[in-house]
Write an enzyme that holds these catalytic residues in place. Structure first.
Site, PDB file in Angstrom:
ATOM      1  CG  ASP A 271      -2.075   0.984   1.066  1.00 28.21           C
ATOM      2  OD1 ASP A 271      -2.524   1.228  -0.065  1.00 28.21           O
ATOM      3  OD2 ASP A 271      -2.495   1.539   2.085  1.00 28.21           O
ATOM      4  CG  ASP A 275      -0.531   5.484   3.816  1.00 32.71           C
ATOM      5  OD1 ASP A 275       0.262   6.043   3.026  1.00 32.71           O
ATOM      6  OD2 ASP A 275      -1.404   4.674   3.444  1.00 32.71           O
ATOM      7  NE  ARG A 327      -2.935   8.183  -3.233  1.00 33.31           N
ATOM      8  CZ  ARG A 327      -3.817   7.419  -2.617  1.00 33.31           C
ATOM      9  NH1 ARG A 327      -3.447   6.736  -1.537  1.00 33.31           N
ATOM     10  NH2 ARG A 327      -5.060   7.316  -3.053  1.00 33.31           N
TER      11      ARG A 327
END
Length: 449
Positions: A271, A275, A327
């Site tokens: 992923d 994060d 991102r």
């Protein structure tokens, strides 16, 4: 003679009683201090295990005691911190090595860095600058790379170290590859320090920082992280619980504050590489080397999760290298200072966001690829221009090369960016020097790192 002996005896008894009273007072102080630390740690551990849908509903009632209620509280201290940073480093006895990177110049000049490891905690910058990690605790030496049992970890393993209730500065005895069977659920006041050895967390689960505070992760290779879960995992000496499936992030920051991620090499996870969600704040991500990944960094849980308005993240001195897609970061709601990073590859976009984040891009170098459809640095995700034209996104002093362009928006007044300013930006002409050591360093004892 008898009178003298009685007087002497009385004097000795008096002195002995005085000593006993002093010792009893010290013991009581220590017990009270230990009890206070235990109580604070238990509060930090509260509700940390089992992130099922039921837990997410309970999230709406949860208040993070370490979150910044008003980001102005942090922003108001920034100017003073910048003024004081040079003097603070001088107090440590070390002056600039001349790289222009204030973190590295704080500690890398010292050839005895391995004897003074905890001085790293005084070198933080940005919104996560107050993260002390395990500075106030003892050293813990990881001697065993295994991870056989996530409920009853073996002493000497990394898992056994990070779950302890007390502050610890965690180091490694030798080079090792640690393949975790389940998420590494950390406890508060920990530093993972990989300097001087070659440590990889790879090919299994990776690091979770959830409902805790004061964590430093430095000098580790983190890659090929995989989804794990539906298993029992221990998060403290006195508690373990059921974990649902994790996404496979390299480092997952969930409802936590005062976090500093510095000088790590991250790539190729299931992923995100890093994060930060669920009202996490006071975070610095610095000097890391990111490569070979799609969705690099997510900052903010969801457009509907407005508690992320407290989020303040500094992204500084990193190298976003080959094989990256998007991102770097992707932001929601909060305040993000993207300063003095080197972007040498993106296939879709570099900096993106939704839900009206404030993005302050200063002194970065953006080098676009040869793809004519990937020249734009910025992307407003699933939002029409009628809405995003009011968002405060600015580019100040950025170096835009090979056709790269940044689309600003908002009022443009400098006051709008006070909450998204965390350190003074260096000139983009210095990026090569500032980021030359990004990633896990090859430090050796008795030499400058």
């Amino acid at each position: 003679m008898a009178v003298s002996l009685r007087c002497l005896s009385l004097c000795l008894v008096t002195v002995l009683l005085f000593v006993i009273l002093i010792m009893a007072d010290e013991v009581e102080k220590k017990e009270n201090s230990d009890l206070r630390i235990q109580q604070e740690t238990k509060q930090l551990r509260s509700s940390r295990i089992n992130t099922t849908m039921a837990d997410l509903r309970l999230e709406e009632e949860w208040t993070h005691e370490h979150a910044v209620a008003d980001p102005d509280e942090v922003a108001s201290q920034v100017a003073m911190t910048i003024r004081n940073s040079t003097e603070r480093r001088k107090l440590g006895g070390y002056f600039s090595c001349g790289s222009g990177n204030p973190i590295d110049d704080c500690w890398r000049c010292d050839k005895d860095w391995h004897k003074n490891r905890k001085r790293l905690a005084d070198c933080g910058i940005g919104f996560g600058r107050n993260a002390i990690g395990g500075r106030e605790g003892r050293y813990y030496v990881v001697t065993d790379p295994s991870d056989h049992d996530a409920v009853n970890p073996r002493p000497g393993t990394l898992r056994h170290a990070v779950i302890q209730d007390r502050p610890l500065w965690i180091v490694f005895k030798r080079d090792m590859v640690i393949t975790l069977k389940q998420e590494l659920i950390m406890n508060s006041f920990k530093t993972i320090d990989g300097r001087g050895v070659n440590v990889h967390i790879a090919n299994g689960a990776c690091i979770t920082i959830q409902y805790i505070t004061n964590v430093i992760i430095h000098g580790i290779h983190i890659h090929d992280c995989k989804p794990t879960g539906n298993a029992l995992v221990r998060d403290s000496p006195s508690h373990y619980g059921y974990r649902s499936m994790a996404d496979g992030d390299g480092i997952s920051i969930f409802g936590s504050s005062h976090i500093w991620v510095d000088h790590n090499s991250l790539s190729n996870c299931a992923d995100g590489l890093i994060d930060a969600i669920m009202a996490s704040t006071a975070i610095t991500i610095s000097n890391n080397y990111f490569t070979h990944h799609d969705e690099v960094m997510l900052l903010g849980h969801a457009d509907s999760y407005t508690r992320d308005k407290v989020m303040q993240v500094t992204i500084a001195f990193n190298h976003f290298g080959e094989g990256l897609r998007q991102r770097m970061p992707r932001c929601r709601h909060g305040y993000f200072h993207v300063v003095n990073n080197d972007y040498t590859h993106w296939e879709m976009y570099a900096i993106g966001g939704s839900a009206n984040p404030t993005i302050n891009s200063q002194g970065n170098r953006f080098i676009a690829s040869g793809n004519p459809f990937a020249k734009e640095v910025t992307k407003r995700v699933e939002t029409d221009s009628g809405r995003w034209k009011h968002w405060n996104w600015r580019s100040e002093g950025d170096l835009l090369l090979n056709g790269a362009f940044f689309t600003p928006s908002g009022k443009g007044a400098s006051g709008s960016y006070a909450r998204a300013s965390s350190l003074g930006a260096k000139s983009s002409s210095m990026i090569g020097s500032i980021t030359s050591g990004a990633g896990a360093l090859n430090c050796r004892r008795s030499t400058q790192c």
